[in-house]
Design a protein around this motif. Structure first.
Motif, PDB file in Angstrom:
ATOM      1  N   LEU A 180       0.838  -1.189   0.000  1.00 11.55           N
ATOM      2  CA  LEU A 180       0.000   0.000   0.000  1.00 11.55           C
ATOM      3  C   LEU A 180       0.880   1.247   0.000  1.00 11.55           C
ATOM      4  O   LEU A 180       1.815   1.348   0.800  1.00 11.55           O
ATOM      5  N   VAL A 181       0.573   2.188  -0.890  1.00 15.90           N
ATOM      6  CA  VAL A 181       1.363   3.417  -0.982  1.00 15.90           C
ATOM      7  C   VAL A 181       0.439   4.623  -1.063  1.00 15.90           C
ATOM      8  O   VAL A 181      -0.715   4.519  -1.481  1.00 15.90           O
ATOM      9  N   ASN A 182       0.967   5.788  -0.674  1.00 15.41           N
ATOM     10  CA  ASN A 182       0.257   7.048  -0.798  1.00 15.41           C
ATOM     11  C   ASN A 182       0.187   7.437  -2.273  1.00 15.41           C
ATOM     12  O   ASN A 182       1.191   7.361  -2.992  1.00 15.41           O
ATOM     13  N   CYS A 183      -0.993   7.862  -2.742  1.00 13.63           N
ATOM     14  CA  CYS A 183      -1.186   8.092  -4.177  1.00 13.63           C
ATOM     15  C   CYS A 183      -0.345   9.249  -4.708  1.00 13.63           C
ATOM     16  O   CYS A 183      -0.064   9.295  -5.903  1.00 13.63           O
ATOM     17  N   TYR A 184       0.057  10.183  -3.847  1.00 14.13           N
ATOM     18  CA  TYR A 184       0.826  11.333  -4.316  1.00 14.13           C
ATOM     19  C   TYR A 184       2.322  11.163  -4.095  1.00 14.13           C
ATOM     20  O   TYR A 184       3.127  11.451  -4.974  1.00 14.13           O
ATOM     21  N   THR A 185       2.722  10.706  -2.919  1.00  9.84           N
ATOM     22  CA  THR A 185       4.148  10.632  -2.600  1.00  9.84           C
ATOM     23  C   THR A 185       4.776   9.315  -3.000  1.00  9.84           C
ATOM     24  O   THR A 185       5.991   9.237  -3.177  1.00  9.84           O
ATOM     25  N   GLY A 186       3.974   8.251  -3.094  1.00  6.97           N
ATOM     26  CA  GLY A 186       4.517   6.929  -3.374  1.00  6.97           C
ATOM     27  C   GLY A 186       5.115   6.261  -2.147  1.00  6.97           C
ATOM     28  O   GLY A 186       5.631   5.145  -2.238  1.00  6.97           O
ATOM     29  N   ASP A 187       5.046   6.927  -0.982  1.00  7.74           N
ATOM     30  CA  ASP A 187       5.579   6.350   0.245  1.00  7.74           C
ATOM     31  C   ASP A 187       4.679   5.221   0.748  1.00  7.74           C
ATOM     32  O   ASP A 187       3.460   5.238   0.536  1.00  7.74           O
ATOM     33  N   ASP A 188       5.297   4.260   1.422  1.00 10.73           N
ATOM     34  CA  ASP A 188       4.524   3.167   1.997  1.00 10.73           C
ATOM     35  C   ASP A 188       3.537   3.684   3.037  1.00 10.73           C
ATOM     36  O   ASP A 188       3.827   4.632   3.778  1.00 10.73           O
ATOM     37  N   ILE A 189       2.358   3.067   3.088  1.00 10.11           N
ATOM     38  CA  ILE A 189       1.364   3.340   4.124  1.00 10.11           C
ATOM     39  C   ILE A 189       1.410   2.188   5.117  1.00 10.11           C
ATOM     40  O   ILE A 189       1.176   1.037   4.751  1.00 10.11           O
ATOM     41  N   THR A 190       1.702   2.475   6.365  1.00 10.35           N
ATOM     42  CA  THR A 190       1.778   1.443   7.392  1.00 10.35           C
ATOM     43  C   THR A 190       0.464   1.405   8.170  1.00 10.35           C
ATOM     44  O   THR A 190       0.049   2.418   8.745  1.00 10.35           O
ATOM     45  N   VAL A 191      -0.183   0.254   8.171  1.00  2.28           N
ATOM     46  CA  VAL A 191      -1.408   0.072   8.935  1.00  2.28           C
ATOM     47  C   VAL A 191      -1.033  -0.178  10.395  1.00  2.28           C
ATOM     48  O   VAL A 191      -0.243  -1.080  10.679  1.00  2.28           O
ATOM     49  N   PRO A 192      -1.539   0.613  11.338  1.00  4.92           N
ATOM     50  CA  PRO A 192      -1.154   0.445  12.745  1.00  4.92           C
ATOM     51  C   PRO A 192      -1.520  -0.936  13.289  1.00  4.92           C
ATOM     52  O   PRO A 192      -2.419  -1.604  12.776  1.00  4.92           O
ATOM     53  N   ASP A 193      -0.814  -1.338  14.352  1.00  4.30           N
ATOM     54  CA  ASP A 193      -1.092  -2.631  14.981  1.00  4.30           C
ATOM     55  C   ASP A 193      -2.533  -2.717  15.468  1.00  4.30           C
ATOM     56  O   ASP A 193      -3.138  -3.796  15.458  1.00  4.30           O
ATOM     57  N   ALA A 194      -3.083  -1.594  15.922  1.00  4.31           N
ATOM     58  CA  ALA A 194      -4.421  -1.603  16.502  1.00  4.31           C
ATOM     59  C   ALA A 194      -5.520  -1.666  15.440  1.00  4.31           C
ATOM     60  O   ALA A 194      -6.688  -1.843  15.771  1.00  4.31           O
TER      61      ALA A 194
END
Length: 254
Positions: A180-194
Motif C-alpha cells: 500500500l502506498v500514498n497516491c501522491y508521494t509513493g511512500d509506503d502506508i503502514t497500517v497500525p497494529d491496533a
C-alpha cells in the motif's frame, strides 16, 4: 508457484476533493444496467457493445460523518442536502459536488449528520458475455465488469489427458504481494497494529495490521477486481477516483 508483487495507491479524503468517479452495478434494474457517480464529464470505453446513458437519477442517502480535523468525505457525490452537527457545533461548512466536506475552522472532533440526494448517470450496455466498462474523467478512471444473469459454458469436451492442461488452476496460481502506498508521494502506508485492513484480489483475501504489505496465496492470472478497506486515514478503493480497482496478472509473471 510463481510470486509477483504489485502496489495499490490510496487517497485520503482531502485528496478526493479533486473529483469523484465510481461505477456500480444497478442490481435493481438487472443485467447490463449500472450507475456512474461522477463529479465531472465522463467518457466510456467498453470491451464489447456501447454504453447508453438514460439520464440522471438520484439515490437518497443519510450518513453520520466524523470530522477529526477540517476535512471529511461523504461516500457519494452530493446534490440537494440538509445537515446538522451532532453534539459539538462544527461551525461553517462547505460541501463540494464531489462529496468533499470542509469546515471553516477546526473546532475539535465533531460529528455531522448529512442527508442528501446523490446524483448518478443511469447507464446500460448489452451483455452478450462479460463486458468490461472503463469510465474516464480527466486523469481519473474507474472500471466495472458486468456479466449476464445466466452463463452457459457447456462444451463437448474430448480427450482425457490433462497432465499439461494450461487451465489447471494449481499450475496457474500465484502468490501476490500487495504493498500500500500514498497516491501522491509513493511512500509506503503502514497500517497500525491496533487496526486491521482487508485486502482482496479476485477471491483471495488477506488482513493487514502492523505493516504496509501482505501476501495473498493462490491468485489466478487474469484481470482481477481489487478491494482495500479499513486503512486509517485513507478512503476505501471503491470510494476514490483513482484507477486502483483492478490488477492484471499474466500467467507465469515473476
Amino acid at each position: 508457484m510463481a510470486e509477483v508483487s504489485t502496489r495499490i495507491s490510496l487517497a485520503s479524503a482531502f485528496d478526493a476533493q479533486a473529483g469523484y468517479l465510481v461505477l456500480e452495478a444497478d442490481t435493481e434494474r438487472g443485467p447490463g444496467w449500472f450507475r456512474c457517480y461522477a463529479s465531472g464529464e465522463v467518457r466510456f470505453a467498453t470491451s464489447a457493445g456501447r454504453v447508453s446513458v438514460h439520464g440522471t437519477a438520484y439515490q437518497e442517502l443519510a450518513e453520520e460523518i466524523p470530522f477529526p480535523g477540517r476535512e471529511a468525505q461523504a461516500s457519494h457525490p452530493v446534490g440537494a442536502r440538509r445537515f446538522h452537527w451532532l453534539g459539538r457545533d462544527g461551525g461553517a461548512l462547505q460541501i463540494a459536488p464531489s462529496g468533499a466536506l470542509q469546515r471553516a475552522v477546526d473546532t475539535g472532533p465533531a460529528m455531522l449528520r448529512l442527508q442528501y440526494l446523490a446524483p448518478y448517470r443511469l447507464c446500460h450496455v448489452d451483455l452478450p458475455y462479460p463486458v468490461l466498462i472503463v469510465a474516464t474523467m480527466g486523469d481519473a478512471q474507474a472500471s466495472l465488469t458486468l456479466t449476464p444473469a445466466e452463463e452457459d459454458y457447456a462444451a463437448d469436451w474430448q480427450g482425457d489427458d490433462f497432465s499439461d492442461d494450461p487451465w489447471d488452476s494449481d499450475a496457474a496460481a500465484q502468490s501476490l504481494t500487495v504493498r500500500l502506498v500514498n497516491c501522491y508521494t509513493g511512500d509506503d502506508i503502514t497500517v497500525p497494529d491496533a487496526a486491521a485492513a482487508t485486502i482482496q484480489v479476485g477471491s483471495a483475501i488477506a488482513r493487514l495490521s502492523g505493516g504496509s504489505s501482505a501476501t495473498l496465496s493462490r491468485v489466478p492470472p487474469g484481470t482481477l477486481a481489487v478491494s482495500v478497506r479499513g486503512v486509517p486515514g485513507y478512503l476505501d478503493t471503491d470510494q476514490d477516483s483513482l484507477s486502483n480497482d483492478r490488477v492484471v496478472l499474466s500467467h507465469g509473471d515473476a
